[in-house]
Design an enzyme around this catalytic site. Structure first.
Site, PDB file in Angstrom:
ATOM      1  N   GLY A 156       0.851  -1.171   0.000  1.00 42.82           N
ATOM      2  CA  GLY A 156       0.000   0.000   0.000  1.00 42.82           C
ATOM      3  C   GLY A 156       0.893   1.228   0.000  1.00 42.82           C
ATOM      4  O   GLY A 156       1.894   1.270   0.721  1.00 42.82           O
ATOM      5  N   CYS A 157       0.554   2.235  -0.794  1.00 42.98           N
ATOM      6  CA  CYS A 157       1.457   3.378  -0.960  1.00 42.98           C
ATOM      7  C   CYS A 157       1.684   4.131   0.350  1.00 42.98           C
ATOM      8  O   CYS A 157       2.829   4.476   0.685  1.00 42.98           O
ATOM      9  CB  CYS A 157       0.933   4.309  -2.047  1.00 42.98           C
ATOM     10  SG  CYS A 157      -0.784   4.840  -1.832  1.00 42.98           S
ATOM     11  N   ASN A 158       0.615   4.372   1.106  1.00 39.64           N
ATOM     12  CA  ASN A 158       0.775   5.045   2.393  1.00 39.64           C
ATOM     13  C   ASN A 158       1.566   4.178   3.365  1.00 39.64           C
ATOM     14  O   ASN A 158       2.420   4.667   4.109  1.00 39.64           O
ATOM     15  CB  ASN A 158      -0.592   5.365   3.005  1.00 39.64           C
ATOM     16  CG  ASN A 158      -1.405   6.326   2.177  1.00 39.64           C
ATOM     17  OD1 ASN A 158      -0.900   7.318   1.685  1.00 39.64           O
ATOM     18  ND2 ASN A 158      -2.690   6.024   2.014  1.00 39.64           N
TER      19      ASN A 158
END
Length: 355
Positions: A156-158
């Site tokens: 997940g990017c975050n």
């Protein structure tokens, strides 16, 4: 050797970024693209910026269409890829950019996502510090686990932004894993391409909108999982608040954590610099310098600035990356390169786009 590639979910933002990077990869050849409602239509209608792939037509996203390729990248909504991946019988490497194969805990999946929990795959953040058997004195990087992998869960990017921000301090024993606070300015492309009222330009321009406030964001267990892996001596706790801002792509994550008593600012900086000294894509900025999202757009880079607030005994880490590039598609391709024994940087750039 040229590897045949299929991209499932090619009409979306993550799928489009995968295709943009894959188009310049010298060892990967995109042969098949799939969509859902867009099946049967030219790819160029959904991704008009990808002129080099204008010859491709979107097909239905089925196991039969995807099977038989050397590599399949999945860029599907959460909960959509697990059933498909289970039906692949002749794919050398599958890389899922969704959440279906990230979490090792079925309880975490049930709490934050719901539905069927699928087997966790090798996590696709090569630079992430890993403490062997939980011992901070024996450290490796996640890239070691990616060598020869056949199934990879892109992050997940975050989650990867925060994990890369904090793992060096936890592994070095200079910050505490409890009472972490992360506030992120994020671009709406991370929410996908589906039409949603709160993501309309009229709703985003000139404002900043917090969401998933109060410990509800789905990336929280993924961050905790990564920090446990980095050798946290206590169960990591994090207050995580993302804020939508009017930029199409990018993440600026400001994370703070308690300084372990007696630790100096020099020891803090040394921990991060040692962790990322030899990394091609994660760069620690000089003292007093902090990153901008603009400097990472289109690049496979994560830029990190570090400070110590001695008055409150906390370390501040500010990290910037492109959520679609390093945060998703770039991490997926970087991990695939490692799995296949290719140079890790193949097809990826550290240079962003400016202005």
């Amino acid at each position: 050797m040229t590897y045949s590639v299929a991209v499932a979910g090619a009409s979306g933002y993550a799928g489009g970024e995968l295709l943009r990077l894959l188009a310049g990869h010298p060892e990967f050849e995109v042969r098949t693209v799939t969509g859902h409602s867009s099946a049967g239509r030219p790819l160029i209608e959904s991704q008009p910026h990808l002129r080099s792939l204008a010859h491709l037509t979107l097909q239905a996203t089925t196991p039969e269409v995807l099977d038989g390729h050397d590599i399949v990248f999945f860029a599907l909504p959460h909960g959509a890829s697990g059933e498909l991946t289970a039906q692949l019988t002749n794919v050398r490497l599958a890389v899922d950019c969704g959440a279906d194969h990230r979490l090792t805990s079925s309880a975490d999946w049930a709490k934050f996502y719901g539905g069927e929990h699928h087997e966790a795959w090798t996590y696709g953040v090569p630079e992430l510090i890993v403490a062997a058997n939980g011992a901070a004195s024996s450290l490796t990087k996640q890239r070691d686990a990616l060598i020869g992998a056949t199934r990879i869960a892109a992050p997940g990017c975050n989650a990867s932004t925060v994990a890369m921000s904090l793992a060096p301090g936890i592994a070095a024993g200079v910050i505490e894993a409890t009472d972490i606070v992360s506030v992120l300015a994020v671009g709406p492309s991370g929410a996908g391409k589906a039409a949603k009222t709160h993501l309309l330009g009229a709703e985003l321009m000139g404002t900043a909108n917090p969401y998933a406030v109060g410990g509800t964001h789905r990336h929280i267990p993924e961050i905790q999982q990564a920090l446990r892996g980095a050798g946290a001596s206590e169960e990591p706790t994090i207050s995580f608040t993302p804020v939508l801002v009017p930029m199409s792509r990018g993440i600026l994550a400001t994370s703070t954590a308690k300084l372990v008593p007696g630790t100096t600012a020099a020891e803090v900086r040394a921990a991060w610099e040692a962790a990322y000294a030899d990394e091609a894509f994660v760069h620690v900025l000089p003292e007093g310098v902090f990153p901008r999202t603009a400097d990472t757009l289109g690049a496979n880079t994560c830029l990190i600035g570090i400070a110590v607030d001695e008055a409150v005994g906390r370390v501040i880490v500010v990290a910037a990356l492109d959520n679609l590039a390093k945060g998703t598609a770039g991490a997926a391709i970087q991990s695939a390169n490692i799995a296949l024994g290719l140079p890790e940087i193949t097809g990826l750039s550290v240079d962003g786009v400016a202005p």
